[in-house]
Design a protein around this motif. Sequence first.
Motif, PDB file in Angstrom:
ATOM      1  N   ARG A 148      45.763  37.627   8.697  1.00  0.00           N
ATOM      2  CA  ARG A 148      46.811  37.618   9.681  1.00  0.00           C
ATOM      3  C   ARG A 148      48.044  38.579   9.440  1.00  0.00           C
ATOM      4  NH1 ARG A 148      46.529  32.333   8.317  1.00  0.00           N
ATOM      5  NH2 ARG A 148      47.736  31.814   7.372  1.00  0.00           N
ATOM      6  N   GLU A 149      48.294  38.713   8.134  1.00  0.00           N
ATOM      7  CA  GLU A 149      49.516  39.617   7.792  1.00  0.00           C
ATOM      8  C   GLU A 149      49.111  41.161   8.045  1.00  0.00           C
ATOM      9  OE1 GLU A 149      50.203  39.606   4.074  1.00  0.00           O
ATOM     10  OE2 GLU A 149      51.186  37.891   3.803  1.00  0.00           O
ATOM     11  N   LEU A 150      47.616  41.787   8.707  1.00  0.00           N
ATOM     12  CA  LEU A 150      47.243  43.227   8.773  1.00  0.00           C
ATOM     13  C   LEU A 150      47.761  42.538  11.026  1.00  0.00           C
ATOM     14  CD1 LEU A 150      43.202  43.108   7.631  1.00  0.00           C
ATOM     15  CD2 LEU A 150      45.450  44.112   6.840  1.00  0.00           C
ATOM     16  N   LYS A 151      47.854  42.052  10.820  1.00  0.00           N
ATOM     17  CA  LYS A 151      48.577  42.305  12.523  1.00  0.00           C
ATOM     18  C   LYS A 151      47.203  43.262  13.501  1.00  0.00           C
ATOM     19  CE  LYS A 151      53.175  41.315  11.500  1.00  0.00           C
ATOM     20  NZ  LYS A 151      53.288  39.541  12.070  1.00  0.00           N
ATOM     21  N   LEU A 152      46.070  42.262  13.420  1.00  0.00           N
ATOM     22  CA  LEU A 152      44.929  43.545  14.049  1.00  0.00           C
ATOM     23  C   LEU A 152      44.847  43.683  15.566  1.00  0.00           C
ATOM     24  CD1 LEU A 152      41.740  42.100  12.208  1.00  0.00           C
ATOM     25  CD2 LEU A 152      43.594  44.357  11.365  1.00  0.00           C
ATOM     26  N   GLY A 153      45.683  42.457  16.556  1.00  0.00           N
ATOM     27  CA  GLY A 153      46.268  42.759  17.861  1.00  0.00           C
ATOM     28  C   GLY A 153      46.589  43.422  17.945  1.00  0.00           C
ATOM     29  N   ASP A 154      48.073  44.073  17.237  1.00  0.00           N
ATOM     30  CA  ASP A 154      48.699  45.056  17.718  1.00  0.00           C
ATOM     31  C   ASP A 154      48.937  46.367  17.453  1.00  0.00           C
ATOM     32  OD1 ASP A 154      50.384  42.864  18.155  1.00  0.00           O
ATOM     33  OD2 ASP A 154      51.638  43.007  16.179  1.00  0.00           O
ATOM     34  N   LEU A 155      47.140  46.984  17.152  1.00  0.00           N
ATOM     35  CA  LEU A 155      46.502  47.864  16.838  1.00  0.00           C
ATOM     36  C   LEU A 155      45.857  48.566  17.544  1.00  0.00           C
ATOM     37  CD1 LEU A 155      46.388  47.793  12.953  1.00  0.00           C
ATOM     38  CD2 LEU A 155      47.652  48.833  13.710  1.00  0.00           C
ATOM     39  N   PRO A 156      45.102  49.892  17.731  1.00  0.00           N
ATOM     40  CA  PRO A 156      44.002  49.982  18.266  1.00  0.00           C
ATOM     41  C   PRO A 156      42.456  49.397  18.358  1.00  0.00           C
ATOM     42  CG  PRO A 156      45.420  52.005  18.481  1.00  0.00           C
ATOM     43  CD  PRO A 156      46.111  50.979  17.357  1.00  0.00           C
ATOM     44  N   PRO A 157      41.317  49.519  18.920  1.00  0.00           N
ATOM     45  CA  PRO A 157      40.083  48.368  18.449  1.00  0.00           C
ATOM     46  C   PRO A 157      39.967  48.846  17.191  1.00  0.00           C
ATOM     47  CG  PRO A 157      40.187  49.515  20.334  1.00  0.00           C
ATOM     48  CD  PRO A 157      41.447  49.566  20.116  1.00  0.00           C
ATOM     49  N   LEU A 158      39.575  50.307  17.436  1.00  0.00           N
ATOM     50  CA  LEU A 158      39.254  51.077  15.924  1.00  0.00           C
ATOM     51  C   LEU A 158      39.913  51.576  15.029  1.00  0.00           C
ATOM     52  CD1 LEU A 158      36.659  52.725  15.469  1.00  0.00           C
ATOM     53  CD2 LEU A 158      37.917  54.901  16.252  1.00  0.00           C
ATOM     54  N   GLY A 185      37.158  47.045  22.255  1.00  0.00           N
ATOM     55  CA  GLY A 185      36.750  48.123  21.675  1.00  0.00           C
ATOM     56  C   GLY A 185      35.680  48.957  22.737  1.00  0.00           C
ATOM     57  N   ALA A 186      34.909  47.641  23.360  1.00  0.00           N
ATOM     58  CA  ALA A 186      34.166  47.556  24.486  1.00  0.00           C
ATOM     59  C   ALA A 186      34.429  48.391  25.463  1.00  0.00           C
ATOM     60  CB  ALA A 186      32.978  46.669  24.364  1.00  0.00           C
ATOM     61  N   ARG A 187      35.597  48.124  26.359  1.00  0.00           N
ATOM     62  CA  ARG A 187      36.446  48.353  27.137  1.00  0.00           C
ATOM     63  C   ARG A 187      37.089  49.932  26.872  1.00  0.00           C
ATOM     64  NH1 ARG A 187      38.663  43.389  27.187  1.00  0.00           N
ATOM     65  NH2 ARG A 187      40.235  43.754  26.332  1.00  0.00           N
ATOM     66  N   ASP A 188      36.808  50.181  25.412  1.00  0.00           N
ATOM     67  CA  ASP A 188      37.817  51.728  25.471  1.00  0.00           C
ATOM     68  C   ASP A 188      36.791  52.956  24.891  1.00  0.00           C
ATOM     69  OD1 ASP A 188      40.073  50.488  26.106  1.00  0.00           O
ATOM     70  OD2 ASP A 188      40.492  50.960  24.177  1.00  0.00           O
ATOM     71  N   GLY A 189      34.986  52.211  25.282  1.00  0.00           N
ATOM     72  CA  GLY A 189      34.299  52.775  25.058  1.00  0.00           C
ATOM     73  C   GLY A 189      34.012  53.346  23.520  1.00  0.00           C
ATOM     74  N   VAL A 190      34.885  52.541  22.246  1.00  0.00           N
ATOM     75  CA  VAL A 190      34.996  53.542  20.848  1.00  0.00           C
ATOM     76  C   VAL A 190      33.602  51.915  20.217  1.00  0.00           C
ATOM     77  CG1 VAL A 190      37.251  54.156  21.202  1.00  0.00           C
ATOM     78  CG2 VAL A 190      36.655  52.481  20.496  1.00  0.00           C
ATOM     79  N   PHE A 191      33.265  51.151  20.926  1.00  0.00           N
ATOM     80  CA  PHE A 191      32.683  49.816  20.358  1.00  0.00           C
ATOM     81  C   PHE A 191      31.160  49.558  21.644  1.00  0.00           C
ATOM     82  CE2 PHE A 191      35.845  47.912  18.177  1.00  0.00           C
ATOM     83  CZ  PHE A 191      36.103  48.726  16.545  1.00  0.00           C
ATOM     84  N   ARG A 246      34.555  54.412   0.203  1.00  0.00           N
ATOM     85  CA  ARG A 246      34.737  55.179   1.569  1.00  0.00           C
ATOM     86  C   ARG A 246      33.458  54.881   2.534  1.00  0.00           C
ATOM     87  NH1 ARG A 246      36.888  59.016  -1.957  1.00  0.00           N
ATOM     88  NH2 ARG A 246      34.943  59.376  -3.085  1.00  0.00           N
ATOM     89  N   HIS A 247      32.160  54.519   1.550  1.00  0.00           N
ATOM     90  CA  HIS A 247      30.808  54.154   2.409  1.00  0.00           C
ATOM     91  C   HIS A 247      30.932  53.470   3.073  1.00  0.00           C
ATOM     92  CE1 HIS A 247      26.962  54.270   2.441  1.00  0.00           C
ATOM     93  NE2 HIS A 247      26.929  53.619   2.049  1.00  0.00           N
ATOM     94  N   VAL A 248      31.116  51.613   2.896  1.00  0.00           N
ATOM     95  CA  VAL A 248      31.435  50.911   3.874  1.00  0.00           C
ATOM     96  C   VAL A 248      32.293  51.217   4.902  1.00  0.00           C
ATOM     97  CG1 VAL A 248      32.727  48.353   3.280  1.00  0.00           C
ATOM     98  CG2 VAL A 248      31.066  49.149   1.204  1.00  0.00           C
ATOM     99  N   VAL A 249      33.542  51.287   4.746  1.00  0.00           N
ATOM    100  CA  VAL A 249      34.076  51.857   6.110  1.00  0.00           C
ATOM    101  C   VAL A 249      33.369  52.961   7.097  1.00  0.00           C
ATOM    102  CG1 VAL A 249      36.307  52.593   6.949  1.00  0.00           C
ATOM    103  CG2 VAL A 249      36.714  50.866   4.786  1.00  0.00           C
ATOM    104  N   ALA A 250      33.130  53.665   6.745  1.00  0.00           N
ATOM    105  CA  ALA A 250      32.056  54.675   7.171  1.00  0.00           C
ATOM    106  C   ALA A 250      31.453  53.551   8.145  1.00  0.00           C
ATOM    107  CB  ALA A 250      31.934  55.768   6.799  1.00  0.00           C
ATOM    108  N   PHE A 251      30.282  53.408   7.574  1.00  0.00           N
ATOM    109  CA  PHE A 251      29.203  52.524   7.570  1.00  0.00           C
ATOM    110  C   PHE A 251      28.939  51.995   8.431  1.00  0.00           C
ATOM    111  CE2 PHE A 251      25.215  49.654   7.230  1.00  0.00           C
ATOM    112  CZ  PHE A 251      24.224  51.083   6.660  1.00  0.00           C
ATOM    113  N   ALA A 252      30.621  51.062   8.100  1.00  0.00           N
ATOM    114  CA  ALA A 252      31.025  49.516   9.226  1.00  0.00           C
ATOM    115  C   ALA A 252      31.364  50.255  10.899  1.00  0.00           C
ATOM    116  CB  ALA A 252      31.990  48.710   9.034  1.00  0.00           C
ATOM    117  N   LEU A 253      32.254  51.285  10.454  1.00  0.00           N
ATOM    118  CA  LEU A 253      32.786  52.007  11.485  1.00  0.00           C
ATOM    119  C   LEU A 253      31.096  52.247  12.381  1.00  0.00           C
ATOM    120  CD1 LEU A 253      36.187  52.782  10.265  1.00  0.00           C
ATOM    121  CD2 LEU A 253      35.350  50.578  12.217  1.00  0.00           C
ATOM    122  N   GLY A 254      30.204  53.479  11.961  1.00  0.00           N
ATOM    123  CA  GLY A 254      29.038  54.048  12.701  1.00  0.00           C
ATOM    124  C   GLY A 254      28.480  52.947  13.450  1.00  0.00           C
TER     125      GLY A 254
END
Length: 226
Positions: free
Chosen positions: A91-101, A160-166, A212-220
């Motif tokens: 919750r402390e990450l405040k993900l809702g305040d960040l761009p989706p990616l 993210g889907a609306r922005d075309g990044v997911f 680094r691999h986990v972050v890149a793999f998941a986002l990809g």
Amino acid sequence: MSRTIPPTHQRIATVPIRQKGQRDPEATQRALLAAAVAEFAEKGLAGARIDEIARRSGVNKQLVYHHFGNKDDLYQAALEQVYAEIRARERELKLGDLPPLAALEKLVGFSFDYLTEHPEFVALLNDENRQAARHVGRSKRLQDMHSPLITLLQETLDRGARDGVFRTDLDPLNIYISIAALSYFYFSNGRTLSAIFGSDLGTAKAVAARRRHVVAFALGAMRPVE
């Protein structure tokens, strides 16, 4: 320099001993829970001893039963505690305040880092899985903790889907499980993987490379197919 991940019992902070005569029920419960998490992580439910939990926490053994009933109930409380801590940090990450990616990149990185720093979480989950998740299954508190996270993930994926990044076909529950699995398996099976492949996966260099691999793999996996 090699930073081999040490055994769980070496990574958990010692529970401070309370002063005799001090009457603070909340502090007593916190001390008992911290001691219980350490003891159960090291020895599992079957091997843990109430006497040792009382000794670690610096309180009378009878207070364990007074505050938590029995060892089984204390074990469930310990599970609820470690889950509550990771959910609070999320919750402390405040993900809702960040761009989706950026939000998903932050969540994936956090999930990996948390397991790096909290081997007791991995140990407790391993033990609970051996018991067919009977404590997690009967804890409404644990079930309620996860609903807000899945809802937040759904909202982030939709943005993210609306922005075309997911991609537009992503399921938040599957995304959560995949993110957790990419990191969890590395730490839960680190010793066997190191032995099988003849490479120390617990060094600082290996852990950083895996992150680094986990972050890149998941986002990809979440990006639209071109």
